[in-house]
Design a protein around this motif. Structure first.
Motif, PDB file in Angstrom:
ATOM      1  N   ALA A 111      -8.516   6.387  44.422  1.00  0.00           N
ATOM      2  CA  ALA A 111      -8.667   5.559  43.223  1.00  0.00           C
ATOM      3  C   ALA A 111     -10.122   5.699  41.971  1.00  0.00           C
ATOM      4  O   ALA A 111     -10.887   6.182  43.194  1.00  0.00           O
ATOM      5  N   ILE A 112      -9.642   5.863  41.057  1.00  0.00           N
ATOM      6  CA  ILE A 112     -10.430   6.639  40.249  1.00  0.00           C
ATOM      7  C   ILE A 112      -9.939   5.459  39.249  1.00  0.00           C
ATOM      8  O   ILE A 112      -8.841   5.410  38.171  1.00  0.00           O
ATOM      9  N   PHE A 113     -10.937   5.237  37.862  1.00  0.00           N
ATOM     10  CA  PHE A 113     -11.365   4.733  36.776  1.00  0.00           C
ATOM     11  C   PHE A 113     -11.492   6.143  35.343  1.00  0.00           C
ATOM     12  O   PHE A 113     -12.191   6.791  35.934  1.00  0.00           O
ATOM     13  N   VAL A 114     -10.216   5.884  34.664  1.00  0.00           N
ATOM     14  CA  VAL A 114     -10.496   6.883  33.270  1.00  0.00           C
ATOM     15  C   VAL A 114     -10.988   5.606  32.403  1.00  0.00           C
ATOM     16  O   VAL A 114     -10.041   4.997  31.641  1.00  0.00           O
ATOM     17  N   ALA A 115     -12.006   6.404  31.591  1.00  0.00           N
ATOM     18  CA  ALA A 115     -12.004   6.105  30.081  1.00  0.00           C
ATOM     19  C   ALA A 115     -12.865   6.631  29.221  1.00  0.00           C
ATOM     20  O   ALA A 115     -12.773   8.042  29.826  1.00  0.00           O
ATOM     21  N   ALA A 116     -12.412   6.392  28.252  1.00  0.00           N
ATOM     22  CA  ALA A 116     -13.332   7.167  26.749  1.00  0.00           C
ATOM     23  C   ALA A 116     -14.136   7.312  26.666  1.00  0.00           C
ATOM     24  O   ALA A 116     -15.077   7.180  28.130  1.00  0.00           O
ATOM     25  N   ASN A 117     -14.556   8.725  26.561  1.00  0.00           N
ATOM     26  CA  ASN A 117     -16.685   9.516  26.747  1.00  0.00           C
ATOM     27  C   ASN A 117     -17.455   8.360  25.776  1.00  0.00           C
ATOM     28  O   ASN A 117     -18.319   8.173  26.660  1.00  0.00           O
ATOM     29  N   LYS A 118     -16.823   7.803  25.133  1.00  0.00           N
ATOM     30  CA  LYS A 118     -17.857   7.098  24.316  1.00  0.00           C
ATOM     31  C   LYS A 118     -17.674   5.767  25.045  1.00  0.00           C
ATOM     32  O   LYS A 118     -18.844   4.710  23.725  1.00  0.00           O
ATOM     33  N   SER A 119     -17.108   5.374  25.315  1.00  0.00           N
ATOM     34  CA  SER A 119     -17.688   3.728  26.201  1.00  0.00           C
ATOM     35  C   SER A 119     -18.248   3.863  27.060  1.00  0.00           C
ATOM     36  O   SER A 119     -19.236   2.840  27.159  1.00  0.00           O
ATOM     37  N   ALA A 120     -19.327   4.663  27.226  1.00  0.00           N
ATOM     38  CA  ALA A 120     -20.988   4.911  28.281  1.00  0.00           C
ATOM     39  C   ALA A 120     -20.852   4.232  29.201  1.00  0.00           C
ATOM     40  O   ALA A 120     -21.354   2.565  29.951  1.00  0.00           O
ATOM     41  N   LEU A 121     -19.263   3.669  29.701  1.00  0.00           N
ATOM     42  CA  LEU A 121     -18.781   2.945  31.125  1.00  0.00           C
ATOM     43  C   LEU A 121     -19.548   4.037  32.192  1.00  0.00           C
ATOM     44  O   LEU A 121     -18.733   5.170  31.803  1.00  0.00           O
ATOM     45  N   THR A 122     -19.525   3.597  33.300  1.00  0.00           N
ATOM     46  CA  THR A 122     -20.948   4.801  34.224  1.00  0.00           C
ATOM     47  C   THR A 122     -20.116   4.762  35.345  1.00  0.00           C
ATOM     48  O   THR A 122     -20.757   5.236  36.475  1.00  0.00           O
ATOM     49  N   GLY A 123     -19.993   3.077  35.917  1.00  0.00           N
ATOM     50  CA  GLY A 123     -19.652   2.874  37.339  1.00  0.00           C
ATOM     51  C   GLY A 123     -18.882   1.539  36.613  1.00  0.00           C
ATOM     52  O   GLY A 123     -18.663   0.705  36.140  1.00  0.00           O
ATOM     53  N   GLN A 124     -18.345   0.493  37.952  1.00  0.00           N
ATOM     54  CA  GLN A 124     -17.481  -0.696  37.203  1.00  0.00           C
ATOM     55  C   GLN A 124     -18.622  -1.683  37.956  1.00  0.00           C
ATOM     56  O   GLN A 124     -18.334  -2.807  36.959  1.00  0.00           O
ATOM     57  N   LYS A 125     -20.284  -1.756  38.212  1.00  0.00           N
ATOM     58  CA  LYS A 125     -20.921  -2.618  37.540  1.00  0.00           C
ATOM     59  C   LYS A 125     -20.891  -2.991  35.846  1.00  0.00           C
ATOM     60  O   LYS A 125     -20.690  -4.121  35.212  1.00  0.00           O
ATOM     61  N   ASP A 126     -20.440  -1.752  35.065  1.00  0.00           N
ATOM     62  CA  ASP A 126     -20.424  -2.105  33.740  1.00  0.00           C
ATOM     63  C   ASP A 126     -18.863  -2.409  32.693  1.00  0.00           C
ATOM     64  O   ASP A 126     -18.471  -2.458  32.205  1.00  0.00           O
ATOM     65  N   LEU A 127     -17.881  -2.871  33.611  1.00  0.00           N
ATOM     66  CA  LEU A 127     -16.803  -3.143  33.837  1.00  0.00           C
ATOM     67  C   LEU A 127     -16.672  -4.686  33.857  1.00  0.00           C
ATOM     68  O   LEU A 127     -15.794  -5.118  33.129  1.00  0.00           O
TER      69      LEU A 127
END
Length: 252
Positions: A111-127
């Motif tokens: 499984a994988i997370f998907v987000a918009a590029n502008k979200s600046a999410l880099t991993g689970q810690k950023d959620l």
């Protein structure tokens, strides 16, 4: 004359019996899950699972029937005999194995997370503090609830991943958590650079690592038939052809 009529009647009965003898296997699935199962532009049900099921039925000299149902109703529908088996990108998990029997895995999953590029999410810690869309009744939903909600991640369930992804594009959720193959299929249809995967693939064995299987009722001998047919489909090379067609890669 009577003997001729009787003979004709017996012949007709035999032919009718032979026609009825061909087994019909009713599969339940949720058809908004490309590339596994979806409705194409011709309004036809297709996808990896659909073609794999048809190949299995061919090995068993059976006909396939498909029932399109919400994902969270598939196991209850199976238990209530609305269909004979479920093939719908369903992960084999210990919890599900308490309710149904599975064939051998036919697809190794992650499984994988998907987000918009502008979200600046880099991993689970950023959620933390973010809202993540998932399909209701899925192992992705269970993973988020068990592993990440305590860390401040909010889970929003949807009846399909397509609706979750649509809400993400409209800014109603920050990310979507889905099967890697499904996420990459969706990303391939989007404008380059607009959306991206977040972090590493998740391969927790309790949720995704066992693989996908075909579910049947507990104790149903159909599982043995499906396993034998699946082995033949793999040995014949048909499985590899389907895997390459839908995932553009060699089977594991």
């Amino acid at each position: 004359m009577k003997k001729i009529v009787t003979a004709v009647a017996l012949y007709s009965a035999v032919i009718s019996g032979m026609a009825q003898a061909q087994e019909s296997i009713r599969f339940g699935m949720e058809a908004t899950y490309p590339p596994f199962e979806f409705i194409n532009e011709k309004n036809e049900l297709t996808g990896f699972d659909v073609e794999l099921a048809n190949a299995i039925c061919a090995e068993l000299d059976a006909t396939c029937e498909f029932n399109n149902q919400p994902f969270d109703s598939l196991i209850p529908g199976l238990k209530f005999r609305r269909f004979d088996a479920v093939i719908s990108g369903m992960d084999i998990t210990p919890k599900r194995m308490e309710q149904v029997s599975f064939t051998q895995p036919y697809y190794e999953n992650s499984a994988i997370f998907v987000a918009a590029n502008k979200s600046a999410l880099t991993g689970q810690k950023d959620l933390k503090g973010k809202t993540v869309g998932v399909q209701n009744g899925s192992t992705h939903q269970a993973y988020l609830i068990d592993k990440l909600e305590a860390q401040g991640v909010k889970t929003r369930p949807y009846d399909s991943y397509q609706n979750a992804l649509l809400d993400m594009t409209n800014g109603r959720v920050d990310a979507v958590f889905a099967d890697t193959a499904v996420a990459r299929e969706w990303l391939a249809q989007q404008s380059e650079g607009q959306y991206e995967t977040v972090g590493e693939e998740v391969k927790d064995a309790n949720y995704f690592g066992i693989g996908m299987g075909i579910a049947a009722r507990k104790g149903d001998p159909l599982v043995e038939k499906l396993n034998a047919a699946l082995a033949q489909v793999k040995a014949s090379g048909v499985y590899q052809q389907l895997h390459t067609k839908y995932f553009n890669s060699a089977a594991n």
